[in-house]
Design a protein around this motif. Structure first.
Motif, mmCIF file in Angstrom:
data_model
loop_
_atom_site.group_PDB
_atom_site.id
_atom_site.type_symbol
_atom_site.label_atom_id
_atom_site.label_comp_id
_atom_site.label_asym_id
_atom_site.label_seq_id
_atom_site.Cartn_x
_atom_site.Cartn_y
_atom_site.Cartn_z
ATOM 1 N N UNK A 145 0.838 -1.204 0.000
ATOM 2 C CA UNK A 145 0.000 0.000 0.000
ATOM 3 C C UNK A 145 0.875 1.257 0.000
ATOM 4 N N UNK A 146 1.910 1.279 0.837
ATOM 5 C CA UNK A 146 2.829 2.427 0.882
ATOM 6 C C UNK A 146 3.427 2.659 -0.504
ATOM 7 N N UNK A 147 3.894 1.589 -1.128
ATOM 8 C CA UNK A 147 4.482 1.695 -2.461
ATOM 9 C C UNK A 147 3.458 2.230 -3.455
ATOM 10 N N UNK A 148 2.239 1.717 -3.415
ATOM 11 C CA UNK A 148 1.189 2.163 -4.336
ATOM 12 C C UNK A 148 0.880 3.648 -4.139
ATOM 13 N N UNK A 149 0.831 4.099 -2.880
ATOM 14 C CA UNK A 149 0.563 5.514 -2.605
ATOM 15 C C UNK A 149 1.687 6.375 -3.174
ATOM 16 N N UNK A 150 2.930 5.966 -2.908
ATOM 17 C CA UNK A 150 4.077 6.761 -3.389
ATOM 18 C C UNK A 150 4.143 6.799 -4.913
ATOM 19 N N UNK A 151 3.707 5.710 -5.558
ATOM 20 C CA UNK A 151 3.714 5.659 -7.026
ATOM 21 C C UNK A 151 2.423 6.208 -7.627
ATOM 22 N N UNK A 157 -14.400 7.703 -7.189
ATOM 23 C CA UNK A 157 -13.840 6.791 -6.194
ATOM 24 C C UNK A 157 -12.324 6.969 -6.121
ATOM 25 N N UNK A 158 -11.687 7.080 -7.276
ATOM 26 C CA UNK A 158 -10.227 7.257 -7.308
ATOM 27 C C UNK A 158 -9.794 8.514 -6.567
ATOM 28 N N UNK A 159 -10.566 9.610 -6.721
ATOM 29 C CA UNK A 159 -10.244 10.857 -6.007
ATOM 30 C C UNK A 159 -10.213 10.617 -4.503
ATOM 31 N N UNK A 160 -11.225 9.925 -3.994
ATOM 32 C CA UNK A 160 -11.324 9.676 -2.551
ATOM 33 C C UNK A 160 -10.202 8.748 -2.090
ATOM 34 N N UNK A 161 -9.932 7.688 -2.839
ATOM 35 C CA UNK A 161 -8.881 6.729 -2.463
ATOM 36 C C UNK A 161 -7.514 7.425 -2.430
ATOM 37 N N UNK A 162 -7.249 8.286 -3.415
ATOM 38 C CA UNK A 162 -5.969 9.012 -3.447
ATOM 39 C C UNK A 162 -5.857 10.009 -2.296
ATOM 40 N N UNK A 163 -6.975 10.645 -1.959
ATOM 41 C CA UNK A 163 -6.966 11.690 -0.928
ATOM 42 C C UNK A 163 -6.867 11.099 0.477
ATOM 43 N N UNK A 164 -7.513 9.978 0.703
ATOM 44 C CA UNK A 164 -7.614 9.442 2.055
ATOM 45 C C UNK A 164 -6.675 8.257 2.278
ATOM 46 N N UNK A 165 -5.404 8.562 2.296
ATOM 47 C CA UNK A 165 -4.406 7.538 2.598
ATOM 48 C C UNK A 165 -4.193 7.514 4.105
ATOM 49 N N UNK A 166 -3.470 6.534 4.572
ATOM 50 C CA UNK A 166 -3.254 6.391 6.016
ATOM 51 C C UNK A 166 -2.061 7.202 6.512
ATOM 52 N N UNK A 167 -1.462 7.974 5.634
ATOM 53 C CA UNK A 167 -0.346 8.838 6.009
ATOM 54 C C UNK A 167 -0.301 9.988 5.022
ATOM 55 N N UNK A 200 -3.844 0.588 -4.968
ATOM 56 C CA UNK A 200 -4.340 1.018 -3.656
ATOM 57 C C UNK A 200 -5.712 0.402 -3.402
ATOM 58 N N UNK A 201 -6.594 0.462 -4.408
ATOM 59 C CA UNK A 201 -7.950 -0.079 -4.253
ATOM 60 C C UNK A 201 -7.916 -1.585 -4.031
ATOM 61 N N UNK A 202 -7.002 -2.279 -4.688
ATOM 62 C CA UNK A 202 -6.891 -3.732 -4.532
ATOM 63 C C UNK A 202 -6.471 -4.123 -3.118
ATOM 64 N N UNK A 203 -5.845 -3.196 -2.397
ATOM 65 C CA UNK A 203 -5.354 -3.471 -1.048
ATOM 66 C C UNK A 203 -6.342 -3.040 0.032
ATOM 67 N N UNK A 204 -7.497 -2.517 -0.378
ATOM 68 C CA UNK A 204 -8.529 -2.098 0.570
ATOM 69 C C UNK A 204 -9.637 -3.147 0.620
ATOM 70 N N UNK A 205 -10.218 -3.316 1.796
ATOM 71 C CA UNK A 205 -11.311 -4.276 1.964
ATOM 72 C C UNK A 205 -12.526 -3.839 1.153
ATOM 73 N N UNK A 206 -13.402 -4.798 0.847
ATOM 74 C CA UNK A 206 -14.605 -4.476 0.072
ATOM 75 C C UNK A 206 -15.477 -3.460 0.816
#
Length: 143
Positions: A21-27, A56-66, A33-39
């Motif tokens: 997930x960290x790698x996906x966020x940085x890249x 959905x992509x906007x929200x996933x990109x914006x709301x990371x855990x760091x 990122x979505x594949x690493x999140x629960x349904x």
């Protein structure tokens, strides 16, 4: 800490999922990122996106855990209990937060829905404590 993905094998532990997930966020790899999140996390983000008129992509990109500017992401204390797990992650304020994971389709996924639910539960408990403290100082109204 350096993270590399030598192969595209699926993460087999919560720590491996979190590193991916960290790698996906940085890249900025929103698909990964979505594949690493629960349904349930995806459903929560879809509802959020609809309410805020975003994708959905906007929200996933914006709301990371760091935060995006965070140079290192520290984690510790992986705990696995059946189909659920937790990992402590240091946030941008330097405090440790517990990130829940859930096992879905034989993979460990980040359970941001569980994380949000727990934050709301903690918030409600803190409000109840504050109410109790305030009410202890009040005289009982006389009729």
């Amino acid at each position: 800490m350096s993270i590399s993905c030598a192969s595209e094998s699926k993460p087999t532990t919560p720590v491996e999922s979190f590193k991916a997930y960290i790698t996906a966020v940085k890249q900025k790899d929103t698909t990964k990122m979505k594949l690493l999140l629960s349904s349930e996390s995806i459903k929560m983000h879809e509802q959020e996106a609809k309410v805020q008129n975003l994708t959905l992509d906007d929200v996933v990109r914006r709301e990371t855990l760091f935060t995006e500017g965070q140079k290192t992401v520290e984690f510790r204390n992986e705990k696995i209990e059946g189909e659920k797990a937790t990992l402590e992650v240091k946030n941008s304020f330097g405090t440790w937060e517990t990130v829940p994971f859930v096992r879905e389709d034989d993979e460990w996924k980040i359970d941001k829905k569980g994380y949000a639910d727990r934050m709301m539960q903690d918030f409600d408990q803190n409000n109840q404590l504050i109410d109790d403290i305030i009410n202890q100082g009040k005289p009982t109204p006389s009729l």
